[in-house]
Design an enzyme around this catalytic site. Sequence first.
Site: not given
Length: 499
Positions: A212, A222-223, A242, A268, A284
């Site tokens: 992802y 962010f990731d 999540i 989050y 995502f």
Amino acid sequence: SYDRGSTFNVFVGKGQLIAGMDKALVGMCVNERRFVKIPPKLAYGSEGVSGVIPPNAVLHFDVLLIDLWNSEDEVQVQTYFKPEKCPRTVQVSDFVRYHYNGTFLDGTLFDSSHNRMRTYDTYVGIGWLIPGMDQGLLGMCVGEKRIITIPPFLAYGEEGDGKDIPGQASLVFDVVLLDLHNPKDGISIENQHVPESCERRSQTGDFLRYHYNGTLLDGTLFDSSYSRNRTYDTYVGKGYVIAGMDEGLLGVCTGEKRRIVIPPHLGYGEEGRGKIPGSAVLVFDIHVVDFHNPADSVSITVNYKPSNCTVLSKKGDYLKYHYNASLLDGTLLDSTHSLGKTYNIVLGSGQVVVGMDMGLQDMCVGERRTVVIPPHLGYGEDGVEGEVPGSAVLVFDIELLELVSGLPEGYMFVWNGEVSPNLFEEIDQNHDGEVLLEEFSEYIQAQVDSGKGKLAPGFDFEKIVKNMFTNQDRDGNGKVTAEEFKLKDQEAKEEHDEL
């Protein structure tokens, strides 16, 4: 007014000023400076102002216009950038995150979220903002940039905010919208690629491996699992990820690519985490590499079976076969063809992973089949470093080339005919009443060479013979006597595996 530290605020043309000033201010722009000369008849005339302005005085004013508005003004919106794609705009009761610079009409900066390095986060249209901003944010797209000009009666009015904003001030906000969602939102899914063949879709309780990229709505990364060069591996539908991802990973195919947009209450939340700010919508872009269920067994698909298929492989048989090994996404792991030699095993002896032992059962020479092995029957959570990823589903394309029938379970050597009644004496060639390992080995070799006996195929001769001898040497002194010597059928089955 400079000495007093406050601007002079007044309506023009309504008799609140001397006649000359009422005329002089008409037509001025913000930040315009004028020198105004007013004769007595348009100022304070022959009487003047006691102690301040003498009679018949000509007045000179150096005027700088700071701000202007009209009671009939409305909020003004000027969009100077709008993204090509705008799937959704701000509506009443949406929650938004935006950056802004706040200035007065003359350009003086009074506040900036950029300086605080933190977005302004709020609901729109329900009174959490000044009325002009509540109106000015409506209809915005994520990524849009606009200038919102607000008259004071839709901002902080006559009193100002008591700190940085004076009374009767018009406000100008330069806004960029970074994020928006509604508390009633669920996740949204956009399928980007779905394989033509999709025999199975993920369900609650499945274990997925996927790559992802995680971004915010404005595209900020962010990731990424790709940057770690390792898939993210997890159960779905069981709270390991999540809530929005738990839902978004259901119903996917192996090889599928989809975009999952998750509102913060399913992500989050208000607090955020790490590089993820509070109340952030998450995007995502995922690629499903494989998935399985812990209850899965081996899947076998026969691709070709010879017409003469009477001898089927069983536990203990010695097999020679070719294979191509790959992951579910088609990544090749290994191939006997590239090595130029077959893979040889004794079926059911633990020489291969459990799933392969299962997948080679009941196969005939010349048969070709595809065997899919879940990780708990393959290389498990750890995989094989540098070769097989952890928790990977394996696909083997197999062709069986040779089969040598094995011995009955529990036997390493069997007789092809009747057993000699004087077996111990035959083995004890020097007739000293004791059999050494060398004598034992020579005798077994002779029986195999003559076809009178058969060893379990696929095992090392010396190891088999030594194991058989050790089982007969009950006192462990390196010699077997007639009293120690027993045939297999004379033994309790659970005690030994020997003659």
